[in-house]
Design an enzyme around this catalytic site. Structure first.
Site, PDB file in Angstrom:
ATOM      1  N   HIS A 256       0.648  -1.123   0.225  1.00  0.00           N
ATOM      2  CA  HIS A 256       0.160  -0.047  -0.049  1.00  0.00           C
ATOM      3  C   HIS A 256       0.885   1.289  -0.068  1.00  0.00           C
ATOM      4  O   HIS A 256       1.857   1.288   0.634  1.00  0.00           O
ATOM      5  CB  HIS A 256      -0.989  -0.067   1.143  1.00  0.00           C
ATOM      6  CG  HIS A 256      -2.108   0.890   1.075  1.00  0.00           C
ATOM      7  ND1 HIS A 256      -2.087   2.240   1.495  1.00  0.00           N
ATOM      8  CD2 HIS A 256      -3.432   0.842   0.872  1.00  0.00           C
ATOM      9  CE1 HIS A 256      -3.235   2.936   1.170  1.00  0.00           C
ATOM     10  NE2 HIS A 256      -4.056   2.018   0.854  1.00  0.00           N
ATOM     11  N   GLU A 315      -7.839  -5.036  -0.173  1.00  0.00           N
ATOM     12  CA  GLU A 315      -8.587  -5.951  -1.319  1.00  0.00           C
ATOM     13  C   GLU A 315      -8.446  -7.153  -1.090  1.00  0.00           C
ATOM     14  O   GLU A 315      -9.171  -8.036  -1.767  1.00  0.00           O
ATOM     15  CB  GLU A 315      -7.799  -5.552  -2.627  1.00  0.00           C
ATOM     16  CG  GLU A 315      -7.616  -4.119  -2.963  1.00  0.00           C
ATOM     17  CD  GLU A 315      -8.814  -3.458  -3.647  1.00  0.00           C
ATOM     18  OE1 GLU A 315      -9.938  -4.005  -2.706  1.00  0.00           O
ATOM     19  OE2 GLU A 315      -8.942  -2.487  -4.232  1.00  0.00           O
TER      20      GLU A 315
HETATM   21  N1  ACO Z   1       4.070  -7.784  -4.630  1.00  0.00           N
HETATM   22  C1  ACO Z   1       5.058  -7.834  -4.783  1.00  0.00           C
HETATM   23  N2  ACO Z   1       6.122  -6.519  -4.538  1.00  0.00           N
HETATM   24  C2  ACO Z   1       5.437  -5.702  -4.524  1.00  0.00           C
HETATM   25  C3  ACO Z   1       4.196  -5.613  -3.893  1.00  0.00           C
HETATM   26  C4  ACO Z   1       3.291  -6.666  -4.258  1.00  0.00           C
HETATM   27  N3  ACO Z   1       1.996  -6.565  -4.018  1.00  0.00           N
HETATM   28  N4  ACO Z   1       3.849  -4.156  -3.967  1.00  0.00           N
HETATM   29  C5  ACO Z   1       4.807  -3.569  -3.938  1.00  0.00           C
HETATM   30  N5  ACO Z   1       5.960  -4.276  -4.279  1.00  0.00           N
HETATM   31  C6  ACO Z   1       7.555  -4.131  -4.407  1.00  0.00           C
HETATM   32  C7  ACO Z   1       7.625  -3.231  -5.679  1.00  0.00           C
HETATM   33  O1  ACO Z   1       7.940  -4.235  -6.739  1.00  0.00           O
HETATM   34  C8  ACO Z   1       8.624  -2.305  -5.474  1.00  0.00           C
HETATM   35  O2  ACO Z   1       9.774  -3.220  -5.279  1.00  0.00           O
HETATM   36  P1  ACO Z   1      11.209  -2.412  -6.148  1.00  0.00           P
HETATM   37  O3  ACO Z   1      11.609  -1.159  -5.389  1.00  0.00           O
HETATM   38  O4  ACO Z   1      12.309  -3.695  -5.792  1.00  0.00           O
HETATM   39  O5  ACO Z   1      10.931  -2.248  -7.473  1.00  0.00           O
HETATM   40  C9  ACO Z   1       8.654  -2.033  -3.948  1.00  0.00           C
HETATM   41  O6  ACO Z   1       7.742  -2.970  -3.177  1.00  0.00           O
HETATM   42  C10 ACO Z   1       8.004  -0.800  -3.772  1.00  0.00           C
HETATM   43  O7  ACO Z   1       6.649  -0.725  -4.613  1.00  0.00           O
HETATM   44  P2  ACO Z   1       5.884   0.584  -5.212  1.00  0.00           P
HETATM   45  O8  ACO Z   1       5.401   0.122  -6.508  1.00  0.00           O
HETATM   46  O9  ACO Z   1       7.120   1.691  -4.987  1.00  0.00           O
HETATM   47  O10 ACO Z   1       4.794   1.126  -4.010  1.00  0.00           O
HETATM   48  P3  ACO Z   1       3.546   1.966  -4.391  1.00  0.00           P
HETATM   49  O11 ACO Z   1       3.394   2.459  -3.029  1.00  0.00           O
HETATM   50  O12 ACO Z   1       3.861   2.689  -5.503  1.00  0.00           O
HETATM   51  O13 ACO Z   1       2.737   0.856  -4.467  1.00  0.00           O
HETATM   52  C11 ACO Z   1       0.842  -0.436  -4.735  1.00  0.00           C
HETATM   53  C12 ACO Z   1       1.721   0.521  -3.843  1.00  0.00           C
HETATM   54  C13 ACO Z   1       0.381   0.097  -6.008  1.00  0.00           C
HETATM   55  C14 ACO Z   1      -0.555  -1.066  -3.721  1.00  0.00           C
HETATM   56  C15 ACO Z   1       1.540  -1.908  -4.694  1.00  0.00           C
HETATM   57  O14 ACO Z   1       1.848  -2.352  -3.396  1.00  0.00           O
HETATM   58  C16 ACO Z   1       0.939  -2.803  -5.531  1.00  0.00           C
HETATM   59  O15 ACO Z   1       1.059  -2.792  -6.737  1.00  0.00           O
HETATM   60  N6  ACO Z   1       0.164  -3.946  -4.992  1.00  0.00           N
HETATM   61  C17 ACO Z   1      -0.506  -4.530  -5.534  1.00  0.00           C
HETATM   62  C18 ACO Z   1      -1.724  -4.222  -6.269  1.00  0.00           C
HETATM   63  C19 ACO Z   1      -2.793  -4.075  -5.041  1.00  0.00           C
HETATM   64  O16 ACO Z   1      -2.978  -4.790  -4.293  1.00  0.00           O
HETATM   65  N7  ACO Z   1      -3.738  -2.821  -5.231  1.00  0.00           N
HETATM   66  C20 ACO Z   1      -4.703  -2.573  -4.369  1.00  0.00           C
HETATM   67  C21 ACO Z   1      -4.117  -1.548  -3.469  1.00  0.00           C
HETATM   68  S1  ACO Z   1      -5.286  -1.031  -2.333  1.00  0.00           S
HETATM   69  C22 ACO Z   1      -6.195   0.105  -2.913  1.00  0.00           C
HETATM   70  O17 ACO Z   1      -5.860   0.949  -3.707  1.00  0.00           O
HETATM   71  C23 ACO Z   1      -7.522   0.176  -2.225  1.00  0.00           C
END
Ligand code: ACO
Length: 378
Positions: A256, A315
């Site tokens: 998140h 989610e």
């Molecule tokens: N699985 C694996 N790795 C992950 C995940 C995940 N669910 N979420 C983040 N990471 C990793 C990224 O790959 C990144 O790694 P890196 O630095 O080696 O490239 C690191 O963690 C940081 O991730 P960011 O994308 O910078 O985090 P951000 O804050 O932008 O993203 C998000 C948040 C979009 C929710 C992300 O965690 C994600 O894509 N989760 C999966 C999709 C999801 O569950 N979405 C629903 C969100 S809740 C809502 O909106 C109501």
């Protein structure tokens, strides 16, 4: 004046406004809605009470609640032209969020443009739009809304044509309350940006639907359910998850932008979801798999991304709860919109109370001294 070149990708950590609607402590995993801790509100309130709380900053008394319910219930019907659009959308294979975007844009034909009236209209009508699309997609007849049913019960009734049992209503209502508002998330910020131009509430809701649609925001619960069912069938939780992480995939339902702890909404929804699965041995076994997926995913994410605290997000249990309540998978994101439209409209009204055009700056990274060459000389 020299431009401030400080830049935060994705506006991460940037405070872009003030709100009294919800408070999030991402480190502690705390969420407060309209002054009430989430766990206090979600399982007790009706959706109408939570919406009134957001609009008025206090809970209604019994008479006010009845009047508010009736007011919303009287705004549920949609024009025949909107039904035609939704039928066409369903028949040409649009998904629920595409249909909702079209339905939301058209839903207030003939409205008087008053912001507060339009806000209530959009909250009241979105369930009808989603349900109508669903009925058409299933080859079934549209079910007219029933003004004698509460907001949540009527939504479920319009999906199936059958009056839902109280357990399904309570479970889904807990969900709608839980996700009604959540600070300046992408779709809410979109809604506020749109009204800040002195555009209108219908445009704000339509734009917000578009923002919610993406898999990084509201599009995740469908894929979460696919993952859970696939893992349940595979019988090997850790291997399934590890393979995805090894191939660089993100695990849906985890991570998140704001929370570094378990999303507090996951706790509330997990408790509510459990009710649906406790009734049968098969259900209990599925819920055990869900818990095991959560625990294993969190520890694997710690192993693969040690620098980023990746915990369960809303989610994960949204998918579990809506599946348990019998809401079709294709309507998960649209049901999120049915809840969040309360927050979108409350934020739009709040923005308009003390409006200032939302217009940030950008840092230019292109060329500055290119020389023009005519097309035949390039
Ligand atoms: N699985 C694996 N790795 C992950 C995940 C995940 N669910 N979420 C983040 N990471 C990793 C990224 O790959 C990144 O790694 P890196 O630095 O080696 O490239 C690191 O963690 C940081 O991730 P960011 O994308 O910078 O985090 P951000 O804050 O932008 O993203 C998000 C948040 C979009 C929710 C992300 O965690 C994600 O894509 N989760 C999966 C999709 C999801 O569950 N979405 C629903 C969100 S809740 C809502 O909106 C109501």
């Amino acid at each position: 004046m020299a431009e401030d070149q400080h830049y935060y990708p994705g506006l991460e950590g940037v405070v872009a406004g003030e709100t009294r609607l919800s408070y999030i402590d991402g480190e502690a995993g705390e969420l407060v809605i309209g002054g009430y801790p989430l766990a206090e509100l979600a399982g007790n309130a009706t959706y109408e009470e939570t919406l009134f709380l957001l609009y008025e900053d206090r809970l209604p008394d019994a008479d006010e609640l009845e009047a508010f319910r009736d007011d919303l219930a009287g705004r549920r019907t949609v024009d025949g032209a909107v039904l035609d659009v939704l039928r066409e959308a369903a028949e040409t294979g649009c998904d629920a969020m595409e249909a909702l975007r079209m339905g939301a844009a058209a839903a207030d034909i003939g409205g008087d443009g008053d912001d507060r009236e339009t806000a209530k209209r959009m909250v009241a009508v979105l369930p009808t739009v989603v349900a109508a699309y669903h009925r058409f997609a299933e080859g079934e007849a549209f079910v007219e809304p029933r003004a004698d049913l509460r907001h949540t019960a009527n939504y479920l009734y319009m999906l199936t044509g059958t009056e839902p049992d109280e357990a399904a209503v309570r479970g889904v209502e807990t969900y709608l309350n839980t996700v009604i508002d959540h600070g300046f998330n992408a779709s809410t910020f979109t809604a506020r940006t749109i009204v800040s131009t002195e555009s209108d509430i219908v445009s704000a809701v339509t734009g917000a639907v578009g923002a919610l649609k993406g898999p990084l925001h509201g599009g995740a619960p469908g894929p979460v359910l696919d993952m859970l069912l696939d893992i349940d069938a595979s019988g090997d939780v850790e291997r399934w998850l590890r393979e995805r992480l090894e191939s660089g995939e993100r695990l849906m339902g985890f991570g998140h932008r704001v929370y570094r702890a378990r999303d507090p909404r996951a706790a509330v929804l997990s408790t509510a979801a459990r009710e649906f699965f406790d009734a049968s041995d098969e259900g209990q076994a599925f819920f055990e798999t869900v818990r095991s997926v959560e625990d294993t995913a969190v520890s694997l994410l710690e192993e693969y991304e040690p620098d980023r605290a990746l915990e369960t997000n809303v989610e994960f249990y949204t998918a579990t709860l809506l599946y348990g309540a019998g809401v079709p998978r294709g309507l998960f994101s649209a049901s999120f919109a049915v809840a969040r439209v309360g927050g979108w409209t409350a934020h739009a009204l709040e923005q308009l109370e003390d409006n200032r055009l939302i217009r940030p700056r950008s840092r230019y990274v292109g060329e500055r001294r290119r020389e023009w060459t005519p097309a035949d000389a390039r």
